[in-house]
Scaffold this active site. Structure first.
Site, PDB file in Angstrom:
ATOM      1  N   GLU A 295      12.471   0.182   0.152  1.00 41.31           N
ATOM      2  CA  GLU A 295      13.093  -0.926   0.877  1.00 41.31           C
ATOM      3  C   GLU A 295      14.448  -1.298   0.288  1.00 41.31           C
ATOM      4  O   GLU A 295      14.578  -1.567  -0.910  1.00 41.31           O
ATOM      5  CB  GLU A 295      12.177  -2.133   0.892  1.00 41.31           C
ATOM      6  CG  GLU A 295      11.748  -2.563  -0.482  1.00 41.31           C
ATOM      7  CD  GLU A 295      10.321  -3.061  -0.484  1.00 41.31           C
ATOM      8  OE1 GLU A 295       9.611  -2.865   0.503  1.00 41.31           O
ATOM      9  OE2 GLU A 295       9.943  -3.644  -1.507  1.00 41.31           O
TER      10      GLU A 295
ATOM     11  N   THR B  99       0.776  -1.217   0.000  1.00 35.76           N
ATOM     12  CA  THR B  99       0.000   0.000   0.000  1.00 35.76           C
ATOM     13  C   THR B  99       0.812   1.274   0.000  1.00 35.76           C
ATOM     14  O   THR B  99       1.799   1.377   0.695  1.00 35.76           O
ATOM     15  CB  THR B  99      -0.899   0.066   1.252  1.00 35.76           C
ATOM     16  OG1 THR B  99      -1.567  -1.152   1.377  1.00 35.76           O
ATOM     17  CG2 THR B  99      -1.897   1.187   1.133  1.00 35.76           C
TER      18      THR B  99
ATOM     19  N   THR C 220       4.918 -15.509   7.883  1.00 30.19           N
ATOM     20  CA  THR C 220       3.979 -16.069   8.883  1.00 30.19           C
ATOM     21  C   THR C 220       4.679 -16.414  10.203  1.00 30.19           C
ATOM     22  O   THR C 220       5.895 -16.446  10.245  1.00 30.19           O
ATOM     23  CB  THR C 220       3.344 -17.354   8.327  1.00 30.19           C
ATOM     24  OG1 THR C 220       4.401 -18.225   7.902  1.00 30.19           O
ATOM     25  CG2 THR C 220       2.448 -17.033   7.161  1.00 30.19           C
TER      26      THR C 220
END
Lengths: 385, 385
Positions: free
Chosen positions: A256, A178, A385
């Site tokens: 990044e 986003t 995760t």
């Protein structure tokens, strides 16, 4: 309380932790004292978040009074439940602030897949007052995901103030997708003028940059005008363009793993569209990006990326390629004598300017990108995760 | 001398060091005992090497008798001199082998920019005999740049033999940008049939793979048929398809820095073109590629890459996403229960199969890609000069 001189008249802010993220702020609000003329542009990604269709619906009449942002979960690919949760949030805020929910623009940024913890969010507002501030900092923090810093720009022309707040830098966190930008002004802008003005500014700024060629599922840029001051539209457009350019650059600078920013200008193309497409082909080429990271004046890869641009009309014999002011390719041959100067130029500078002159037409376009580093791979290959 | 049973009748080879590279073999030849029916496809990169226009000219009449390859320098962006050098090489070989130079297909692979050391090359052939062999290994080595290994595939159907030799793996060496593939058969193929047959095989193989989304400036795939044996065209087509698929896979398996191969099938799209474009969008997404490198079952990025595919028609609610046989996304929600199985699947396998079922139309397409690793960044950020 500290004065926030740069905040346009008629806007207040709110930012807090409701419980989507573990500890960090994850809920933000911008509220105008009255309904504003407003416009917004949204991601072109067809696999978009639940906020996007709602936002498109609410902006139709070019009116908004508030923006609500949840961060930590993107509410993307969450189906009917995700849509209902978004409406529940709007209803809560609408009741609490006495604002038509159709005048609220929702945004959500974070992990793709999971549902928002809606009971926790609703529970929070049953037990907490909504204390609005002129200070935008809590809001600016509340919309971040793993951005390095808050990104805020402001500008004053005459009595008019423009404030821009942006979040994101490509895909900072695994699963994250986003960029959100909100631009506030107390200038008066007509309903007819506000969308075209925003579109012009966005096309010259956010739409000229690429960090990793991946299109977010939730991108939103919104402009709200509280209308306290009359102003010349041309000057306002210029200021709007400038704010958007600065915000876009802030995003690239926070990209990044990036160590360098590249400004690629394709000159004298047959059309702006062709110049832009060629520029994007260059800044999105993994080989151009890795070469930049390696401080390698690898103009052959720029030529390659130019050549693979669909529909680009050019004559190889007329193409000039520059790093900064140094010519490296011209008349279909390498300008070897400049190689060492260019190596030095790349070594010494964080902002690298690359110019490709096609000598084909009259249109030019500049796009902004960054390098591809180990750190990018590290950040994006970390287990989600 | 060792027998090379897999070599089709009527072809001989040559591979040696003429002095373009420091030590390694850098000059290769394939010669047919008579003029063959032939076809070739070339890079779509508009900024192409000097060999490409010559090759296009020479293949026009669908006849070839020889292929000449120089490696170490790509002869790209070298202008008039580069073109003349290529013709000098063809003239030398033509005189030496008594072959019409119009029946020779030239290829050149290596650094973009520098000129070929033409005097050295010409000098070599004035002082050395051209000893042809049935053994293709010297040739296969002579066309390599920094490939890890030679890549050769062969096939026998009845009396007919098909031999394929390929080099390249994206952009292995900085500045390097070439994939060359040569397919030889002793089957009889008519002039009219040979190009369509090659095109079909290439579209199903080389054109379905992407290592880093960058298009080479010198790609060439050529098919030569010496016509010693009659054969059913349908069966021949199947074998040709198979050889090309195997060669393409060899290239992907030799991809720079790659640790995993991904086979992405987009099922039930409205058209093959849409299915292919969606698949390419997925295998070229830096975020999908880095997630794969990180063994991260990050299906959200597959959804993102699907969503950004231009012109793709699909309904988010009907999309199913699988890793191997495990469903991870369906009916617009995550199939959480399979996450750990999928993590295990990615951990344990080198070949990762991803399926996206759009439930939209009847057309499907499979594309082949690889992950994006630290090693890729390392290889491609190493200084080229």
């Amino acid at each position: 309380m500290k004065e926030y001189e740069e905040v346009p008249e008629g806007f207040k802010f709110y930012g807090t932790h409701v419980g989507i993220k573990k500890r960090k702020k994850d809920f933000g609000l911008i509220i105008a004292d009255k309904v504003c003329h407003a416009a917004a542009v949204f991601t072109k990604n067809a696999f978009c978040g639940e906020c996007i269709p709602i936002g498109k619906e609410h902006i139709k009449n070019n009116e908004l009074q508030a923006i609500v942002v949840t961060s930590g979960i993107a509410n993307v690919a969450t189906g009917k439940t995700g849509r209902e949760n978004e409406y529940k949030i709007l209803k809560k805020i609408s009741n609490k602030l006495k604002i038509e929910k159709e005048n609220i623009l929702p945004s959500s940024t974070g992990l793709i897949g999971p549902q928002l913890p809606i009971e926790i969010i609703e529970g929070f507002f049953e037990n907490h007052p909504l204390e609005l501030e002129v200070n935008y900092e809590n809001f600016a923090h509340a919309i971040l995901t793993t951005d390095q810093r808050i990104k805020v720009r402001s500008l004053k022309i005459g009595d008019v103030k423009i404030l821009g707040i942006v979040k994101g830098s490509g895909m900072i966190e695994p699963n994250m997708a986003t960029m959100l930008a909100y631009i506030l002004t107390d200038a008066k802008i007509s309903k007819q003028a506000i969308y075209p003005m925003l579109k012009i500014a966005v096309d010259q700024s956010f739409n000229t940059m690429s960090i990793d060629s991946d299109t977010s599922t939730s991108d939103t840029v919104a402009l709200l005008a509280s209308g306290h001051h009359e102003f010349k539209q041309e000057e306002l457009q210029e200021s709007l363009n400038q704010i958007c350019k600065e915000l876009a650059l802030d995003v690239i600078k926070d990209a990044e793993g990036a160590t360098k920013t590249m400004f690629v200008t394709v000159k004298n193309a047959e059309s702006q569209e062709q110049a832009k497409r060629a520029g994007k082909s260059i800044i999105n080429s993994p080989l151009v990006k890795t070469a930049l990271f390696g401080h390698d004046p690898n103009w052959g890869r720029i030529a390659m990326a130019l050549g693979k641009t669909e529909g680009l009309i050019f004559n190889q014999n007329k193409v000039d390629i520059y790093y900064g002011e140094y010519l490296i390719f011209s008349k279909n041959r390498e300008e070897k004598q400049n190689s060492s100067k260019i190596a030095m130029y790349i070594e010494k500078n964080e902002d690298i300017y690359i110019t490709v002159d096609l000598h084909q037409g009259l249109e030019s376009f500049q796009v902004i990108g960054c390098d591809l580093s180990y750190e990018y791979v590290k950040i994006n290959s970390d287990y989600s995760t």
